[in-house]
Design a protein around this motif. Structure first.
Motif, short mmCIF file in Angstrom:
data_model
loop_
_atom_site.label_atom_id
_atom_site.label_comp_id
_atom_site.label_asym_id
_atom_site.label_seq_id
_atom_site.Cartn_x
_atom_site.Cartn_y
_atom_site.Cartn_z
N ASP A 209 -49.69 -33.41 46.23
CA ASP A 209 -49.41 -34.75 45.71
C ASP A 209 -50.55 -35.67 46.14
OD1 ASP A 209 -48.18 -37.05 44.77
OD2 ASP A 209 -46.74 -37.18 46.42
N ASP A 210 -51.35 -36.11 45.19
CA ASP A 210 -52.55 -36.88 45.55
C ASP A 210 -52.68 -38.16 44.72
OD1 ASP A 210 -54.94 -37.67 46.64
OD2 ASP A 210 -56.16 -36.25 45.51
N PRO A 211 -51.90 -39.18 45.06
CA PRO A 211 -51.95 -40.42 44.27
C PRO A 211 -53.17 -41.28 44.60
CG PRO A 211 -49.90 -40.24 45.56
CD PRO A 211 -50.85 -39.22 46.09
N TYR A 212 -53.77 -41.03 45.78
CA TYR A 212 -54.76 -41.98 46.31
C TYR A 212 -56.19 -41.43 46.33
CZ TYR A 212 -50.27 -43.62 48.05
OH TYR A 212 -48.96 -44.01 48.14
N GLY A 213 -56.36 -40.16 45.97
CA GLY A 213 -57.66 -39.51 46.15
C GLY A 213 -58.85 -40.30 45.61
N LEU A 214 -58.65 -40.95 44.46
CA LEU A 214 -59.76 -41.70 43.86
C LEU A 214 -59.97 -43.06 44.51
CD1 LEU A 214 -59.32 -40.79 40.07
CD2 LEU A 214 -61.20 -40.12 41.59
N LEU A 215 -59.10 -43.40 45.44
CA LEU A 215 -59.22 -44.69 46.12
C LEU A 215 -59.82 -44.52 47.52
CD1 LEU A 215 -55.87 -46.33 44.97
CD2 LEU A 215 -58.18 -46.87 44.19
N THR A 240 -51.16 -39.36 39.45
CA THR A 240 -50.55 -40.54 38.85
C THR A 240 -51.57 -41.66 38.62
OG1 THR A 240 -48.87 -42.26 39.13
CG2 THR A 240 -49.89 -41.41 41.13
N PHE A 241 -51.29 -42.49 37.63
CA PHE A 241 -52.08 -43.70 37.42
C PHE A 241 -51.48 -44.91 38.15
CE2 PHE A 241 -53.44 -41.16 33.77
CZ PHE A 241 -54.82 -41.30 33.87
N SER A 242 -50.38 -44.68 38.88
CA SER A 242 -49.66 -45.81 39.49
C SER A 242 -50.54 -46.60 40.44
CB SER A 242 -48.43 -45.31 40.23
OG SER A 242 -47.49 -44.80 39.32
N LYS A 243 -51.32 -45.90 41.27
CA LYS A 243 -52.12 -46.61 42.27
C LYS A 243 -53.50 -46.96 41.70
CE LYS A 243 -48.60 -45.19 44.63
NZ LYS A 243 -47.47 -46.03 45.05
N LEU A 244 -53.96 -46.18 40.73
CA LEU A 244 -55.28 -46.41 40.14
C LEU A 244 -55.27 -47.57 39.15
CD1 LEU A 244 -56.33 -42.75 39.27
CD2 LEU A 244 -56.67 -44.02 41.41
N LEU A 245 -54.14 -47.72 38.46
CA LEU A 245 -54.12 -48.67 37.36
C LEU A 245 -52.92 -49.61 37.48
CD1 LEU A 245 -55.30 -49.73 34.77
CD2 LEU A 245 -54.26 -47.83 33.52
N ALA A 246 -51.72 -49.10 37.31
CA ALA A 246 -50.54 -49.97 37.36
C ALA A 246 -49.29 -49.11 37.49
CB ALA A 246 -50.46 -50.81 36.10
N PRO A 247 -48.49 -49.34 38.53
CA PRO A 247 -47.30 -48.51 38.75
C PRO A 247 -46.21 -48.72 37.72
CG PRO A 247 -47.39 -50.29 40.37
CD PRO A 247 -48.68 -50.34 39.60
N GLY A 248 -46.15 -49.94 37.15
CA GLY A 248 -45.08 -50.24 36.20
C GLY A 248 -45.19 -49.46 34.91
N LEU A 249 -46.34 -48.83 34.66
CA LEU A 249 -46.52 -48.05 33.43
C LEU A 249 -45.83 -46.69 33.54
CD1 LEU A 249 -50.29 -48.75 32.66
CD2 LEU A 249 -48.28 -49.77 31.56
N ARG A 250 -45.65 -46.20 34.76
CA ARG A 250 -45.02 -44.90 35.00
C ARG A 250 -45.71 -43.79 34.19
NH1 ARG A 250 -44.55 -45.31 38.75
NH2 ARG A 250 -43.07 -43.71 39.30
N VAL A 251 -46.98 -43.63 34.43
CA VAL A 251 -47.72 -42.56 33.75
C VAL A 251 -48.49 -41.76 34.80
CG1 VAL A 251 -49.55 -41.98 32.10
CG2 VAL A 251 -47.97 -43.85 31.59
N GLY A 252 -48.30 -40.47 34.77
CA GLY A 252 -49.02 -39.57 35.65
C GLY A 252 -49.22 -38.24 34.95
#
Lengths: 401, 401
Positions: A209-215, A240-252
């Motif tokens: 699970d790697d939500p932050y790798g690009l950050l 996920t795009f939640s941390k990269l872009l916007a969590p409210g979109l719910r797209v991963g």
């Protein structure tokens, strides 16, 4: 006549869900008045969302009638292509048949657990771990085995002993290798290789699970489990795009062995049929428009500055009583307070002072780490962070008498 | 070396998911070229989506920075209020503490199964039933008991015998009381009352899935299970905007006993954290703007006309070999062909002719109804419907030699 929930025919796992999740804080905090400085939610800053760009894209995307219909369960072709293009040439490069679009990273974890966790199965989790990760394992009747971490992440070399004591090999190992939630630590390269080796020995899935790798905003990149495994079907990667872009979109998305593709479609259809189509089209257009690189280039120094501001505030206001981590990316600092402070008990007092956090014990199914807390530095400005940490100090002082 | 999925540590339920879902058709069809007349997906017509109104609302909704952040797990306050106002004064009127916003109706079913279905539990389903409903029961290890239907819906009076033969009382009864998917039939008032009585006797949950109730275009309304039960905690009502407004938004709600509220939050956090926030705001603004009544007033006669057009086409092209239902609302006709036609085997030939449907056996976990099929009349114009039914006739004739 009012029945209590326990008089209803609840599944055995349902009662296990009670209190396993940080619901009370998050739901509470979603409704907070503005004056509370909240370090609780692991959310990007509101001002970090490129609302203007998204608004422009939306106008075009949402004018199309077909943007509101069902999407293919595995994801809209436009987004699938855009994600493949985005990953092309990176260590995360993947292929069409390995890709499933999900409703945020959370659904990736749900899919992994649905496919791999039988009631009674053992699942290794980092201790501390992401609350909703372990909660999802338990929501399928899995039993979590908390494994210690140090500054290099999960202490993989301790796993054989831990598992031997548990008396059975795990079905899966759940890890957040980069800037872990909540500890902020990164799994070292040596340990990543060891983890892959041990997973192969056990035939256990790695839920990567790697939500932050690009950050990442400091230090050198470490090759990912996905890359190191060279397509090993035991590695199930959740993004996920939640941390990269916007969590409210719910797209991963999930990157997993092609032989799991149909099972993932079946499992996702039994969850939400498909992921919100306007959001998929929006993310696709954002990626196709080449906005992500600029966006990340803006976010990284901003998040580094916010982390440093929080560390400065901690040094100024809590330097004599607390220690904290120094992550190279992501969203979180992990703060350790004196043994006599119980951060769960402290929470109402802190909220009354006007500051919110997540108590460390929320990140341990066994309730470990009572004197710790997680702070999200990403969502508050340096000035607000300073105000919040001052308030935290007042709450701690009051609690210690 | 390529491993097969079965060499991975799959949960026992995962293999049960294989083929239990209409994945191959839906995913296939989502990618179909335009010339195939598809009666397969249970989707509103693209032209039935009020894209202009939604586009205008979106511009305002999506200009706000906070529209892209995490929503409260139980739903955005704006949508929660709008749904309560929409239901006020109807038989579905409910209260704040009974309401949970979901990612479509599908997630409502997932939540019900997560909370109530333990491995090995018996769950009564209508036969035929909604494929993804029974698949979700099985995805938690539940065992489905198929109960017969007639023109008045589920034959409730047969349940005691069926259950006695199964040797244990069910944990839940899954029903679609209005314009059932796939049969189109509506559960009679007398049977609704009997169902409530028997559920109370057994202590079984009623999963009351009603996506189509507001799409009645003929006949008189029948009081809903929610209304008849007067807040009985055994009734778990699943609702969605997918058929009323747009399925791609993935927004629905659950109306359930207040004592389940926190469990629903916990369970939903382990699924997708929260529902897409822009979509919630969009639906809220659509409702607050008073657009739903007008929209439904346009949809109902249109869907009636489409149903009648499909019945006319069936009479013209298949009158000598088929029979079909006559629903008072919803989306579906259920067509029965001669015993020598297997609609699963027919499917590739039909697709080659340029027409798609869902084979009836997909709606029965036990593979019943091999000579039936489900047609969605809602998503095609009368002219296209006629073309599609002609093609279906050609496929049937070819199959029968």
């Amino acid at each position: 006549m009012r029945q209590s929930a326990t008089q209803l025919p609840l599944a055995s796992r349902a009662t296990g869900l009670v209190g396993s999740v940080i619901d009370s804080s998050t739901s509470l905090l979603a409704r907070q008045e503005h004056d509370v400085v909240s370090f609780a939610m692991g959310s990007p800053a509101a001002e970090a969302v490129p609302t203007d760009v998204l608004g422009e894209i939306n106008a075009a995307v949402l004018a199309r009638h077909d943007a509101y219909l069902y999407a293919a369960t595995e994801g809209d072709p436009a987004l699938r292509s855009a994600v493949l293009a985005m990953l092309d040439g990176t260590g995360e490069a993947t292929t069409e048949e390995r890709l499933t679009i999900t409703s945020g990273g959370m659904q990736g974890i749900d899919l992994a657990c649905k496919l791999f966790v039988d009631p009674g199965d053992l699942v290794v989790v980092e201790s501390p771990t992401y609350t909703n990760g372990s909660a999802t394992v338990m929501s399928y009747g899995g039993e979590v085995l908390e494994a210690p971490m140090d500054d290099d992440g999960l202490v993989v070399e301790l796993l054989p002993d831990l598992v031997a004591r548990a008396g059975r090999t795990p079905t899966a190992i759940y890890t957040i290798p980069n800037f872990q939630n909540p500890s902020g630590t990164t799994l070292s390269l040596r340990r990543r290789e060891a983890l892959l080796e041990i997973a192969r020995e056990w035939g256990a899935m790695i839920i990567d699970d790697d939500p932050y790798g690009l950050l990442r905003f400091a230090g050198d990149e470490v090759a990912g489990l996905r890359e190191l495994s060279d397509g090993d079907p035991l590695v199930f990667s959740v993004r996920t795009f939640s941390k990269l872009l916007a969590p409210g979109l719910r797209v991963g998305w999930v990157d997993a062995a092609p032989e799991l593709g149909q099972l993932l479609i079946n499992a996702k259809q039994a969850m939400d049929t498909c992921t919100n189509l306007p959001a998929q089209r929006l993310v696709a257009a954002f990626l196709d428009g080449g906005h992500l690189a600029d966006h990340l280039a803006r976010l990284r120094p901003e998040y580094r500055a916010r982390k440093e501001a929080m560390q400065d505030a901690l040094a100024e206001h809590l330097g004599d009583v607390a220690t904290w981590t120094d992550p190279d990316g992501g969203f979180f600092l992990w703060v350790t307070l004196p043994d006599d402070v119980d951060t769960q008990q402290l929470f109402p007092a802190a909220l009354a002072e006007g500051v919110a956090y997540i108590p460390g014990s929320s990140f341990s199914p066994g309730g470990r780490f009572p004197n710790t807390l997680r702070l999200c530095f990403a969502s508050t400005t340096p000035a607000r962070t300073d105000v919040g940490i001052r308030r935290l100090r007042r709450a701690i002082d009051a609690a210690r008498g």
